[in-house]
Design an enzyme around this catalytic site. Structure first.
Site, short mmCIF file in Angstrom:
data_model
loop_
_atom_site.label_atom_id
_atom_site.label_comp_id
_atom_site.label_asym_id
_atom_site.label_seq_id
_atom_site.Cartn_x
_atom_site.Cartn_y
_atom_site.Cartn_z
N ALA A 1 -4.85 35.34 -24.95
CA ALA A 1 -4.41 35.47 -25.89
C ALA A 1 -3.93 34.14 -26.82
O ALA A 1 -4.85 33.61 -27.65
CB ALA A 1 -3.32 36.16 -26.45
N TYR A 2 -3.21 33.30 -25.95
CA TYR A 2 -2.96 32.62 -25.92
C TYR A 2 -4.13 31.56 -26.63
O TYR A 2 -3.89 30.93 -27.99
CB TYR A 2 -2.26 31.33 -25.37
CG TYR A 2 -1.86 30.61 -25.39
CD1 TYR A 2 -2.44 29.21 -24.88
CD2 TYR A 2 -0.07 29.46 -26.40
CE1 TYR A 2 -2.32 28.03 -25.43
CE2 TYR A 2 -0.69 27.95 -25.57
CZ TYR A 2 -1.34 27.47 -25.77
OH TYR A 2 -1.66 25.83 -25.78
N ALA A 3 -5.01 31.21 -25.84
CA ALA A 3 -6.60 30.11 -26.25
C ALA A 3 -6.82 30.84 -27.23
O ALA A 3 -7.09 29.64 -27.70
CB ALA A 3 -7.64 30.46 -24.62
#
Ligand code: NDP
Ligand SMILES: Nc1nc2c(c(=O)[nH]1)N=C([C@H](O)[C@@H](O)CO)CN2
Length: 242
Positions: A153-155
């Site tokens: 999700a961060y990426a």
């Protein structure tokens, strides 16, 4: 000419180093922070304007925008604030993706939309051509392009942040330049053990912990450029060739 620079997440590490850099050269820094550290008091003593703002709380973003709009000029926004969340069995997937998108996409989008006119007016009012266009800099991540199996999700949210670079660069030219910086191994975290550090360094053909100066020098280049917008600049030790 002294600039007014808005930096999100100035309480520690890269954001703190960026704030000190601009203050040291006489620029006015408007810094946001979530948690309060001694560093916040240090920045206040150096003349910065500090605004408490949790980027997951929209009314705090609205209050931040109103305070920034009370300034007569704004020459640069650096979207630095970030939460490096990893997926794990005990975390709810919808909470993770929503939090990552809120911090890394929604908040920068809302702030850019609200402050675009001030950035454009500040570019036009700059008596000294040395300022030229004003700037937005999105700090993304090497994994925005590559993905990350442990920080999915961060990426994805960092990839979304870079896409904001493309859209805002097209929308705000020629008064505002908009660029991404995609770092990799800039600073280790407290608690990173030797094994983690060795593995992280081995991912690049320049196996280094780059340090804050790499970010500062690239940001100065982008601010002073006359012909660079809508691009992403990798600060990653050649990870793509490892
Ligand atoms: N360090 C590195 O090697 C790399 C860094 N980057 C990127 O560079 C930037 C700076 O990195 P780094 O200094 O290590 O980041 P840190 O994670 O150490 O600090 C990020 C800052 O963002 C703030 N922040 C986190 N969540 C929120 C929130 N919900 N609302 C407001 N502020 C928040 C933190 O405040 P608080 O202290 O309250 O948590 C902190 O001041 C980030 O965008 C990061 O993704 C990319 C690749 C590598
Ligand atoms: N908000 C943050 N994002 C990232 C951090 C960090 O400490 N805070 N650290 C990294 C790593 O250094 C990674 O690039 C290499 O392991 C990535 N993003």
């Amino acid at each position: 000419m002294n600039k007014t620079v808005l930096i999100t997440g100035v309480g520690k590490r890269i954001g703190y180093a960026l704030a000190k850099h601009f203050l040291a050269q006489g620029d006015h820094v408007i810094g946001t922070y979530r948690r309060h550290y001694d560093s916040i008091e240090q920045l206040k003593k150096l003349g910065a304007t500090l605004i408490q703002c949790d980027l997951t709380i929209n009314h705090e973003i609205d209050q931040l925008i109103a305070q920034v709009k009370s300034h007569s000029a704004l020459h640069c926004i650096i979207h630095n604030a970030s939460d490096w969340l990893a997926e794990s069995a005990d975390k709810d997937s919808s909470d993770i993706i929503n939090r990552m998108m809120q911090i890394h996409v929604n908040a920068p989008y809302i702030i850019n939309m609200a402050l675009a006119d001030l950035l454009c007016q500040s570019a036009q009012q700059a008596a000294d051509d040395a300022i030229g266009a004003t700037n937005i800099i999105h700090i993304t991540d090497y994994v925005a392009e590559k993905g990350s199996k442990k920080h999915i999700a961060y990426a994805a949210s960092k990839a979304g942040l870079h896409n904001l670079t493309l859209s805002f660069a097209a929308k705000l030219a020629p008064n505002v330049k908009v660029n991404s910086i995609a770092p990799a191994m800039i600073l280790f975290n407290q608690g990173d053990d030797d094994a983690y550090k060795a593995k992280a360094l081995s991912k690049a053909i320049l196996p280094k912990e780059a340090g804050n100066s790499e970010m500062i020098s690239l940001i100065e280049y982008l601010i002073n450029s006359r012909y660079v917008t809508g691009r992403s600049f990798a600060v990653d030790g050649g990870r793509h060739l490892a």
